[in-house]
Design an enzyme around this catalytic site. Structure first.
Site, PDB file in Angstrom:
ATOM      1  N   ARG A  26       0.816  -1.233   0.000  1.00  0.00           N
ATOM      2  CA  ARG A  26       0.000   0.000   0.000  1.00  0.00           C
ATOM      3  C   ARG A  26       0.839   1.268   0.000  1.00  0.00           C
ATOM      4  NH1 ARG A  26      -5.415  -1.090   2.496  1.00  0.00           N
ATOM      5  NH2 ARG A  26      -5.986  -2.928   1.305  1.00  0.00           N
ATOM      6  N   ARG A  30      -3.266   6.587   1.106  1.00  0.00           N
ATOM      7  CA  ARG A  30      -3.794   7.796   1.738  1.00  0.00           C
ATOM      8  C   ARG A  30      -2.843   8.513   2.683  1.00  0.00           C
ATOM      9  NH1 ARG A  30      -9.125   4.831   3.692  1.00  0.00           N
ATOM     10  NH2 ARG A  30      -7.593   3.153   3.578  1.00  0.00           N
ATOM     11  N   ARG A  39      -6.328  11.373  -6.035  1.00  0.00           N
ATOM     12  CA  ARG A  39      -7.599  10.646  -5.914  1.00  0.00           C
ATOM     13  C   ARG A  39      -8.777  11.622  -6.013  1.00  0.00           C
ATOM     14  NH1 ARG A  39      -9.592   7.723  -0.511  1.00  0.00           N
ATOM     15  NH2 ARG A  39      -9.763   9.928  -0.002  1.00  0.00           N
ATOM     16  N   ASP A  76      -6.710  -2.720  -7.151  1.00  0.00           N
ATOM     17  CA  ASP A  76      -7.141  -3.418  -5.943  1.00  0.00           C
ATOM     18  C   ASP A  76      -7.312  -4.889  -6.293  1.00  0.00           C
ATOM     19  OD1 ASP A  76      -8.143  -2.706  -3.070  1.00  0.00           O
ATOM     20  OD2 ASP A  76      -9.439  -4.304  -3.794  1.00  0.00           O
ATOM     21  N   TYR A 151     -14.589 -12.113   0.014  1.00  0.00           N
ATOM     22  CA  TYR A 151     -15.295 -10.860  -0.273  1.00  0.00           C
ATOM     23  C   TYR A 151     -16.508 -11.100  -1.171  1.00  0.00           C
ATOM     24  CZ  TYR A 151     -11.619  -8.142   1.928  1.00  0.00           C
ATOM     25  OH  TYR A 151     -10.766  -7.608   2.846  1.00  0.00           O
TER      26      TYR A 151
HETATM   27  O1  CP3 Z   1       0.182  -1.855  -2.427  1.00  0.00           O
HETATM   28  C1  CP3 Z   1      -0.141  -0.958  -3.233  1.00  0.00           C
HETATM   29  O2  CP3 Z   1       0.252   0.232  -3.120  1.00  0.00           O
HETATM   30  C2  CP3 Z   1      -0.970  -1.337  -4.446  1.00  0.00           C
HETATM   31  C3  CP3 Z   1      -2.380  -1.154  -4.373  1.00  0.00           C
HETATM   32  C4  CP3 Z   1      -3.253  -2.044  -3.497  1.00  0.00           C
HETATM   33  C5  CP3 Z   1      -4.438  -1.564  -2.885  1.00  0.00           C
HETATM   34  N1  CP3 Z   1      -5.074  -2.618  -2.291  1.00  0.00           N
HETATM   35  C6  CP3 Z   1      -4.903  -0.163  -2.934  1.00  0.00           C
HETATM   36  C7  CP3 Z   1      -5.983   0.278  -2.046  1.00  0.00           C
HETATM   37  C8  CP3 Z   1      -3.155  -3.399  -3.201  1.00  0.00           C
HETATM   38  C9  CP3 Z   1      -2.060  -4.393  -3.553  1.00  0.00           C
HETATM   39  C10 CP3 Z   1      -4.327  -3.758  -2.447  1.00  0.00           C
HETATM   40  C11 CP3 Z   1      -4.601  -5.136  -1.995  1.00  0.00           C
HETATM   41  C12 CP3 Z   1      -5.814  -5.413  -1.220  1.00  0.00           C
HETATM   42  N2  CP3 Z   1      -7.040  -4.816  -1.306  1.00  0.00           N
HETATM   43  C13 CP3 Z   1      -5.912  -6.472  -0.279  1.00  0.00           C
HETATM   44  C14 CP3 Z   1      -4.822  -7.449   0.063  1.00  0.00           C
HETATM   45  C15 CP3 Z   1      -3.807  -6.886   0.977  1.00  0.00           C
HETATM   46  C16 CP3 Z   1      -4.282  -6.518   2.359  1.00  0.00           C
HETATM   47  O3  CP3 Z   1      -4.370  -5.304   2.626  1.00  0.00           O
HETATM   48  O4  CP3 Z   1      -4.535  -7.413   3.151  1.00  0.00           O
HETATM   49  C17 CP3 Z   1      -7.216  -6.450   0.239  1.00  0.00           C
HETATM   50  C18 CP3 Z   1      -7.780  -7.386   1.297  1.00  0.00           C
HETATM   51  C19 CP3 Z   1      -7.938  -5.409  -0.431  1.00  0.00           C
HETATM   52  C20 CP3 Z   1      -9.363  -5.032  -0.278  1.00  0.00           C
HETATM   53  C21 CP3 Z   1      -9.503  -3.629   0.159  1.00  0.00           C
HETATM   54  N3  CP3 Z   1      -9.279  -2.523  -0.641  1.00  0.00           N
HETATM   55  C22 CP3 Z   1      -9.884  -3.147   1.445  1.00  0.00           C
HETATM   56  C23 CP3 Z   1     -10.204  -4.026   2.632  1.00  0.00           C
HETATM   57  C24 CP3 Z   1      -9.879  -1.735   1.375  1.00  0.00           C
HETATM   58  C25 CP3 Z   1     -10.264  -0.735   2.438  1.00  0.00           C
HETATM   59  C26 CP3 Z   1      -9.038  -0.411   3.219  1.00  0.00           C
HETATM   60  C27 CP3 Z   1      -9.186   0.745   4.180  1.00  0.00           C
HETATM   61  O5  CP3 Z   1      -8.146   1.023   4.790  1.00  0.00           O
HETATM   62  O6  CP3 Z   1     -10.244   1.328   4.343  1.00  0.00           O
HETATM   63  C28 CP3 Z   1      -9.474  -1.363   0.075  1.00  0.00           C
HETATM   64  C29 CP3 Z   1      -9.304  -0.003  -0.445  1.00  0.00           C
HETATM   65  C30 CP3 Z   1      -7.936   0.377  -0.941  1.00  0.00           C
HETATM   66  N4  CP3 Z   1      -7.136  -0.419  -1.724  1.00  0.00           N
HETATM   67  C31 CP3 Z   1      -7.268   1.627  -0.732  1.00  0.00           C
HETATM   68  C32 CP3 Z   1      -6.062   1.565  -1.443  1.00  0.00           C
HETATM   69  C33 CP3 Z   1      -5.029   2.649  -1.594  1.00  0.00           C
HETATM   70  C34 CP3 Z   1      -7.832   2.817   0.054  1.00  0.00           C
HETATM   71  C35 CP3 Z   1      -8.919   3.417  -0.759  1.00  0.00           C
HETATM   72  C36 CP3 Z   1      -8.905   4.913  -0.863  1.00  0.00           C
HETATM   73  O7  CP3 Z   1      -7.932   5.519  -1.346  1.00  0.00           O
HETATM   74  O8  CP3 Z   1      -9.943   5.478  -0.497  1.00  0.00           O
END
Ligand code: CP3
Length: 345
Positions: A26, A30, A39, A76, A151
């Site tokens: 990640r 943010r 964004r 994602d 999911y």
């Molecule tokens: O690593 C990176 O920089 C690449 C991008 C990436 C994101 N999500 C961006 C993201 C990657 C590799 C993921 C993987 C992901 N997404 C996983 C597996 C890894 C882990 O974290 O366990 C999972 C389970 C998800 C599903 C997901 N996406 C969730 C649960 C959420 C909400 C998270 C939160 O903190 O609220 C997301 C959203 C998400 N994915 C964001 C980002 C940057 C935040 C969204 C935003 O900018 O509003």
């Protein structure tokens, strides 16, 4: 194109390195005001994922701002499920309007050509190849089938994933049908990313850690093994396999066919190295919460992790899970600086 700084690839294959490579799960997110600004321009997280120019822009931000040794495709794990027929939204946590609960739901799922299901991903990777211009490797990724199933079945995040567990335990034949489709989609999707420029791939199996070893063996291992066997260019494109809360599954993870096992911060890196470090490389595993502390403490913890692995190649420095949105970017910069200074061979 071979990257000028290809430490990541060499470390993954245990080839000689001058220092330990570092990137962060990640890392485009943010905690960076620059990410939040981009964004806002895109409108929403999902629109950002599909806006080729802006997605490439946020992918590269941590390379310029944090000086990491790799970029990871901005996307994602759940976006490819849209191409299978699921209606996805983020607020900011993910939701599906039409979760998968019945045999008919599973039969209706499509396994799309990735060019149709996620056309923007290939385009982002093509643009990244131009813009990164070989400075560092580009990492592609996918969610592993069990984590995607969690999911897809719940329709949202969950603590227990109780609907998923009920379906897998009560209707295993149906669960295997779903895993089969998700596996096929994932193999196609990762190969498509490699064809379009990904130089390493990571499979995120975040929720597989909630399974006991027997259930992991029944429901997860064979599919993950098939995915790694189905990825093109073995020996050239390293494959990383990450589970959150997977310390009880390490020997199994090492046998999936991955080159590198991604550790969360509950495992001791030295113990994990003794257990599986002869078979695979390891990635990780600083507690992400350490980044809330000051620079001296961060540096001491980086040193401790580097010492646990030792001077050989085969270790990629990372956090044990994604960086939190409230982390001060200066603290992440301090972590990266410490890795670079303290790991010099
Ligand atoms: O690593 C990176 O920089 C690449 C991008 C990436 C994101 N999500 C961006 C993201 C990657 C590799 C993921 C993987 C992901 N997404 C996983 C597996 C890894 C882990 O974290 O366990 C999972 C389970 C998800 C599903 C997901 N996406 C969730 C649960 C959420 C909400 C998270 C939160 O903190 O609220 C997301 C959203 C998400 N994915 C964001 C980002 C940057 C935040 C969204 C935003 O900018 O509003």
């Amino acid at each position: 194109m071979t990257a000028t700084n290809d430490l990541l690839i060499r470390a993954a294959f245990k080839q000689p390195i001058e220092r330990t490579p570092v990137w962060v799960m990640r890392q485009a997110g943010r905690y960076l005001s620059e990410y939040r600004a981009t964004r806002a321009k895109a409108g929403s997280f999902l629109e950002l994922c599909k806006n080729v120019e802006l997605a490439a822009e946020v992918t590269i931000q941590p390379l310029d701002l944090i000086e990491v040794d790799a970029v990871i495709l901005f996307s994602d794990i759940l976006t490819p499920l849209e191409g299978m027929g699921l209606e996805l939204s983020f607020d900011p946590s993910p939701k599906f309007a039409n979760p998968i609960r019945t045999q008919a739901d599973i039969e209706a799922l499509r396994v799309p050509d990735p060019d149709q299901g996620t056309p923007y991903v290939g385009k982002i990777l093509n643009l990244l190849q131009k813009e990164v211009a070989g400075r560092v490797p580009i990492i592609g990724f996918a969610g592993a089938p069990f984590t995607l199933a969690c999911y897809a079945i719940e329709g949202e995040g969950s603590k227990l994933f109780s609907k998923t567990k009920a379906l897998f335990f009560d209707q295993p034949a149906l669960a295997h049908k779903l895993m089969e489709k998700l596996t096929q989609m994932t193999i196609n999707y990762l190969n498509y990313q490699i064809e379009n420029g990904a130089q390493m791939v990571q499979l995120f199996d975040t929720w597989a850690g909630s399974l006991c070893p027997d259930d992991y063996d029944r429901f997860v291992f064979p599919y993950v093994q098939r995915i790694f066997a189905g990825i093109k260019q073995p020996g050239k494109v390293p494959k990383v396999y990450y589970i959150n809360g997977g310390s009880h599954l390490l020997t199994r993870m090492a046998r999936t066919g991955c080159d590198v096992v991604g550790l969360d911060w509950m495992s001791d890196l030295k113990e994990a190295k003794d257990l599986i470090g002869g078979q695979v490389g390891l990635q990780g595993n600083l507690d992400p919460n350490v980044l809330f502390a000051g620079e001296d403490y961060i540096r001491s913890q980086v040193k401790s992790i580097l010492e646990k692995w030792g001077p050989q190649s085969g270790h990629i420095f990372n956090l044990g899970h994604g960086i939190d949105k409230d982390v001060n970017p200066d603290h992440l910069r301090a972590m990266v600086r410490a890795v670079k200074e303290l790991s010099k061979r």
